[in-house]
Design a protein around this motif. Structure first.
Motif, PDB file in Angstrom:
ATOM      1  N   GLN A  54      19.812  16.414  43.469  1.00 33.14           N
ATOM      2  CA  GLN A  54      20.807  16.219  44.514  1.00 33.14           C
ATOM      3  C   GLN A  54      22.132  15.865  43.849  1.00 33.14           C
ATOM      4  O   GLN A  54      22.165  15.516  42.670  1.00 33.14           O
ATOM      5  CB  GLN A  54      20.370  15.100  45.460  1.00 33.14           C
ATOM      6  N   ILE A  55      23.218  15.932  44.625  1.00 36.75           N
ATOM      7  CA  ILE A  55      24.532  15.680  44.030  1.00 36.75           C
ATOM      8  C   ILE A  55      25.474  15.043  45.045  1.00 36.75           C
ATOM      9  O   ILE A  55      25.368  15.276  46.253  1.00 36.75           O
ATOM     10  CB  ILE A  55      25.147  16.999  43.478  1.00 36.75           C
ATOM     11  N   GLU A  56      26.374  14.201  44.530  1.00 38.34           N
ATOM     12  CA  GLU A  56      27.487  13.692  45.323  1.00 38.34           C
ATOM     13  C   GLU A  56      28.732  13.742  44.446  1.00 38.34           C
ATOM     14  O   GLU A  56      28.641  13.774  43.217  1.00 38.34           O
ATOM     15  CB  GLU A  56      27.231  12.272  45.825  1.00 38.34           C
ATOM     16  N   VAL A  57      29.889  13.749  45.089  1.00 36.05           N
ATOM     17  CA  VAL A  57      31.141  13.852  44.350  1.00 36.05           C
ATOM     18  C   VAL A  57      32.076  12.721  44.769  1.00 36.05           C
ATOM     19  O   VAL A  57      32.145  12.372  45.947  1.00 36.05           O
ATOM     20  CB  VAL A  57      31.804  15.233  44.570  1.00 36.05           C
ATOM     21  N   PHE A  98      30.892  13.297  39.378  1.00 38.03           N
ATOM     22  CA  PHE A  98      29.731  13.877  40.033  1.00 38.03           C
ATOM     23  C   PHE A  98      28.518  13.035  39.640  1.00 38.03           C
ATOM     24  O   PHE A  98      28.313  12.751  38.455  1.00 38.03           O
ATOM     25  CB  PHE A  98      29.511  15.320  39.599  1.00 38.03           C
ATOM     26  N   VAL A  99      27.738  12.640  40.610  1.00 39.08           N
ATOM     27  CA  VAL A  99      26.496  11.923  40.340  1.00 39.08           C
ATOM     28  C   VAL A  99      25.335  12.843  40.680  1.00 39.08           C
ATOM     29  O   VAL A  99      25.165  13.243  41.829  1.00 39.08           O
ATOM     30  CB  VAL A  99      26.399  10.619  41.159  1.00 39.08           C
ATOM     31  N   ILE A 100      24.574  13.190  39.669  1.00 39.91           N
ATOM     32  CA  ILE A 100      23.400  14.044  39.852  1.00 39.91           C
ATOM     33  C   ILE A 100      22.170  13.159  39.874  1.00 39.91           C
ATOM     34  O   ILE A 100      21.931  12.377  38.940  1.00 39.91           O
ATOM     35  CB  ILE A 100      23.295  15.091  38.737  1.00 39.91           C
ATOM     36  N   ALA A 101      21.412  13.249  40.942  1.00 39.25           N
ATOM     37  CA  ALA A 101      20.189  12.461  41.094  1.00 39.25           C
ATOM     38  C   ALA A 101      18.989  13.372  40.866  1.00 39.25           C
ATOM     39  O   ALA A 101      18.816  14.375  41.557  1.00 39.25           O
ATOM     40  CB  ALA A 101      20.119  11.845  42.487  1.00 39.25           C
ATOM     41  N   LEU A 102      18.180  13.032  39.880  1.00 39.55           N
ATOM     42  CA  LEU A 102      16.951  13.760  39.617  1.00 39.55           C
ATOM     43  C   LEU A 102      15.823  13.140  40.444  1.00 39.55           C
ATOM     44  O   LEU A 102      15.873  11.949  40.773  1.00 39.55           O
ATOM     45  CB  LEU A 102      16.607  13.703  38.126  1.00 39.55           C
ATOM     46  N   PRO A 103      14.806  13.906  40.797  1.00 44.64           N
ATOM     47  CA  PRO A 103      13.724  13.341  41.618  1.00 44.64           C
ATOM     48  C   PRO A 103      12.936  12.251  40.910  1.00 44.64           C
ATOM     49  O   PRO A 103      12.410  11.346  41.545  1.00 44.64           O
ATOM     50  CB  PRO A 103      12.843  14.554  41.935  1.00 44.64           C
ATOM     51  N   ASN A 104      12.893  12.322  39.573  1.00 47.48           N
ATOM     52  CA  ASN A 104      12.189  11.319  38.776  1.00 47.48           C
ATOM     53  C   ASN A 104      12.978  11.074  37.495  1.00 47.48           C
ATOM     54  O   ASN A 104      13.740  11.932  37.049  1.00 47.48           O
ATOM     55  CB  ASN A 104      10.776  11.784  38.422  1.00 47.48           C
ATOM     56  N   ALA A 105      12.781   9.918  36.899  1.00 50.34           N
ATOM     57  CA  ALA A 105      13.413   9.647  35.614  1.00 50.34           C
ATOM     58  C   ALA A 105      12.894  10.644  34.584  1.00 50.34           C
ATOM     59  O   ALA A 105      11.707  10.964  34.546  1.00 50.34           O
ATOM     60  CB  ALA A 105      13.112   8.224  35.166  1.00 50.34           C
ATOM     61  N   ALA A 106      13.790  11.158  33.753  1.00 52.44           N
ATOM     62  CA  ALA A 106      13.418  12.181  32.780  1.00 52.44           C
ATOM     63  C   ALA A 106      14.023  11.855  31.427  1.00 52.44           C
ATOM     64  O   ALA A 106      15.107  11.268  31.337  1.00 52.44           O
ATOM     65  CB  ALA A 106      13.897  13.554  33.247  1.00 52.44           C
ATOM     66  N   ASN A 393      32.627  32.776  46.037  1.00 53.32           N
ATOM     67  CA  ASN A 393      33.179  31.622  45.333  1.00 53.32           C
ATOM     68  C   ASN A 393      33.488  30.473  46.286  1.00 53.32           C
ATOM     69  O   ASN A 393      33.804  29.374  45.873  1.00 53.32           O
ATOM     70  CB  ASN A 393      34.429  32.013  44.550  1.00 53.32           C
ATOM     71  N   THR A 394      33.404  30.752  47.610  1.00 51.56           N
ATOM     72  CA  THR A 394      33.503  29.657  48.573  1.00 51.56           C
ATOM     73  C   THR A 394      32.124  29.261  49.057  1.00 51.56           C
ATOM     74  O   THR A 394      31.981  28.508  49.994  1.00 51.56           O
ATOM     75  CB  THR A 394      34.374  30.084  49.770  1.00 51.56           C
ATOM     76  N   LEU A 395      31.083  29.802  48.415  1.00 55.11           N
ATOM     77  CA  LEU A 395      29.686  29.475  48.652  1.00 55.11           C
ATOM     78  C   LEU A 395      29.110  30.077  49.921  1.00 55.11           C
ATOM     79  O   LEU A 395      27.935  29.917  50.198  1.00 55.11           O
ATOM     80  CB  LEU A 395      29.458  27.958  48.657  1.00 55.11           C
ATOM     81  N   GLY A 396      29.879  30.825  50.704  1.00 53.60           N
ATOM     82  CA  GLY A 396      29.321  31.579  51.816  1.00 53.60           C
ATOM     83  C   GLY A 396      28.364  30.758  52.650  1.00 53.60           C
ATOM     84  O   GLY A 396      28.654  29.666  53.098  1.00 53.60           O
ATOM     85  N   THR A 397      27.135  31.290  52.851  1.00 57.11           N
ATOM     86  CA  THR A 397      26.143  30.598  53.662  1.00 57.11           C
ATOM     87  C   THR A 397      25.174  29.820  52.812  1.00 57.11           C
ATOM     88  O   THR A 397      24.029  29.624  53.164  1.00 57.11           O
ATOM     89  CB  THR A 397      25.361  31.612  54.516  1.00 57.11           C
ATOM     90  N   ILE A 398      25.632  29.364  51.671  1.00 56.52           N
ATOM     91  CA  ILE A 398      24.754  28.637  50.751  1.00 56.52           C
ATOM     92  C   ILE A 398      24.167  27.396  51.421  1.00 56.52           C
ATOM     93  O   ILE A 398      24.836  26.712  52.165  1.00 56.52           O
ATOM     94  CB  ILE A 398      25.536  28.214  49.499  1.00 56.52           C
ATOM     95  N   ALA A 399      22.888  27.150  51.186  1.00 54.60           N
ATOM     96  CA  ALA A 399      22.252  25.965  51.751  1.00 54.60           C
ATOM     97  C   ALA A 399      22.671  24.735  50.960  1.00 54.60           C
ATOM     98  O   ALA A 399      22.864  24.795  49.758  1.00 54.60           O
ATOM     99  CB  ALA A 399      20.739  26.120  51.711  1.00 54.60           C
ATOM    100  N   ASP A 400      22.794  23.633  51.654  1.00 53.98           N
ATOM    101  CA  ASP A 400      23.196  22.406  50.998  1.00 53.98           C
ATOM    102  C   ASP A 400      21.967  21.636  50.529  1.00 53.98           C
ATOM    103  O   ASP A 400      20.920  21.666  51.151  1.00 53.98           O
ATOM    104  CB  ASP A 400      23.985  21.522  51.966  1.00 53.98           C
ATOM    105  N   PRO A 401      22.097  20.894  49.417  1.00 54.10           N
ATOM    106  CA  PRO A 401      20.973  20.095  48.945  1.00 54.10           C
ATOM    107  C   PRO A 401      20.652  18.975  49.918  1.00 54.10           C
ATOM    108  O   PRO A 401      21.439  18.655  50.802  1.00 54.10           O
ATOM    109  CB  PRO A 401      21.487  19.517  47.609  1.00 54.10           C
ATOM    110  N   PRO A 402      19.483  18.352  49.760  1.00 53.30           N
ATOM    111  CA  PRO A 402      19.128  17.230  50.629  1.00 53.30           C
ATOM    112  C   PRO A 402      20.135  16.090  50.525  1.00 53.30           C
ATOM    113  O   PRO A 402      20.860  15.980  49.544  1.00 53.30           O
ATOM    114  CB  PRO A 402      17.755  16.790  50.089  1.00 53.30           C
ATOM    115  N   VAL A 403      20.147  15.237  51.529  1.00 51.63           N
ATOM    116  CA  VAL A 403      21.131  14.159  51.601  1.00 51.63           C
ATOM    117  C   VAL A 403      20.773  13.056  50.606  1.00 51.63           C
ATOM    118  O   VAL A 403      19.619  12.663  50.502  1.00 51.63           O
ATOM    119  CB  VAL A 403      21.186  13.583  53.022  1.00 51.63           C
TER     120      VAL A 403
END
Length: 409
Positions: A54-57, A98-106, A393-403
């Motif tokens: 997941q990601i936040e900015v 940008f904060v990238i959250a991984l599902p588990n520590a890696a 390049n504007t991401l069209g109908t791209i699905a968004d990641p989970p919240v």
């Protein structure tokens, strides 16, 4: 504070001294340029939505934006965790994190990103944590060192020995630009990720939806999706996997005298595709895309293939993509006609090839993310939204990641 050395430096020190020096005594990163001699990447990029990332900015004005299905105007940052390295995210002047959250520590090994067209200029700082923190928290562990970026397209930085569940990337930008192809590579291999495909939940018509936010584009032309290269027009066939190894830093080199560099990718089975993209040398030229259900005749002439799209990279951006009405295909071929006036004697290089189809977003589970390997074959009903735009390049109908959940103070 964590200090690390580049993998190349560590290896040379080990050979010279016969022992591996403690990592804490070593200094920071080294960025390496793409190299055709680099081995095929064997690690899976964990900073991907198909791994549950997941990601936040955090923008220069301090606003924190979580990428969610209900805020499509803020979905540009989603480009950084999608499979398509030709789709980028803007990087304005000032400090953007940008904060990238991984599902588990890696346990991490490398970090990569693409400074699109080498336009952006500034510095990058990296911090990690195993716990969710506010972006401005003093509890982030800084990976020591400031990495300047300017006049260089691709960056490959060592994170050897870093363990993290959350990775904060802080870009202090002097000249705005765009970035793409963010990668965090660790101990999970492409083979391990692909092996889970045997246990996936197959997509059914009951999981389909007409909402764009309920589907995600998935790259079927990759080693983690059990794709393979079956033909190249020139160059070392053994090195051809670099074009589908989930790593834009590695690249495959065609022969310098090849007027039409061509590659044929075999997918795991017939898939319903709607977009093909590629990352390659920054030079002008034409890219043609072909598809086939089976191989017949001369592969050099692509006798059994039908051309489905083509595009011209007039500006020499080093990337190209084509969108087309969804169609089934087992084999995808790409053929380039580079502008020979801009080509040197070292041969045309291709970093990554992608072929996208739709799979239901409902199949993504951050704990069992590989269930995303759902069958998306031509035998099933057309996927929702077929025939419309899917990526741009504007991401069209791209699905968004989970919240992302609320951060702690």
């Amino acid at each position: 504070m964590i200090r690390f050395q580049s993998k190349t430096r560590i290896q040379s020190l080990s050979l010279a001294l016969g022992v591996l020096l403690p990592l804490s005594t070593l200094s920071i990163f080294a960025a390496s340029a793409p190299n055709a001699e680099q081995p095929v990447n064997k690690a899976k990029n964990l900073a991907r939505m198909n791994c549950g990332a997941q990601i936040e900015v955090i923008t220069p004005d301090g606003r924190v934006t979580r990428v969610t299905p209900v805020s499509p105007e803020n979905s540009e940052a989603a480009a950084l965790i999608m499979d398509d390295d030709t789709v980028s995210c803007s990087l304005p002047e000032g400090e953007t994190s940008f904060v990238i959250a991984l599902p588990n520590a890696a346990l991490l090994d490398r970090f990569t990103f693409l400074n699109e067209n080498a336009a952006a200029r500034g510095e990058l700082k990296i911090a990690v944590s195993n716990y969710r923190l506010a972006a401005n928290s003093s509890k982030w562990t800084q990976v020591e060192g400031t990495i300047p970026f300017s006049h260089k397209r691709m960056f490959d930085l060592s994170l050897l020995g870093v363990e993290a569940k959350f990775v904060k990337l802080s870009f202090v930008v002097e000249k705005k630009g765009r970035i793409a192809a963010v990668g965090l590579y660790g101990d999970q291999s492409l083979h391990e990720f692909a092996s889970r495909q045997d246990h996936v939940v197959r997509a059914s018509n009951t999981l389909q939806s007409n909402r764009a936010a309920d589907r995600v584009n998935f790259n079927f032309a990759n080693l983690y999706a059990r794709a393979q290269i079956v033909h190249v027009s020139s160059g070392s066939f053994d090195a051809a996997k670099k074009m589908i190894d989930d790593d834009p830093i590695t690249s495959f080199k065609f022969a310098a005298n090849d007027p039409h560099p061509t590659v044929v990718v075999e997918l795991s089975e017939v898939q319903r595709l709607h977009r093909v993209s590629a990352l390659y040398d920054m030079q002008a030229g034409k890219m043609e895309v072909f598809a086939a259900d089976s191989l017949r005749g001369d592969l050099e002439n692509l006798d059994s293939f039908a051309q489905i799209a083509s595009t011209t990279d007039s500006a020499g951006e080093g990337k190209a993509s084509v969108d087309f009405n969804p169609r089934g295909a087992r084999y995808v071929a790409l053929r380039w006609t580079p502008n020979r006036l801009q080509t040197d004697d070292h041969g045309f290089k291709v970093a990554e090839i992608d072929a996208f189809g739709n799979v239901p977003l409902a199949l993504i589970d951050v704990n069992t993310a590989p269930t995303l390997f759902a069958v998306n074959n031509v035998a099933s009903k057309p996927m929702p939204g077929e025939g419309g735009p899917d990526f741009s390049n504007t991401l069209g109908t791209i699905a968004d990641p989970p919240v992302l959940g609320e951060v702690s103070p």
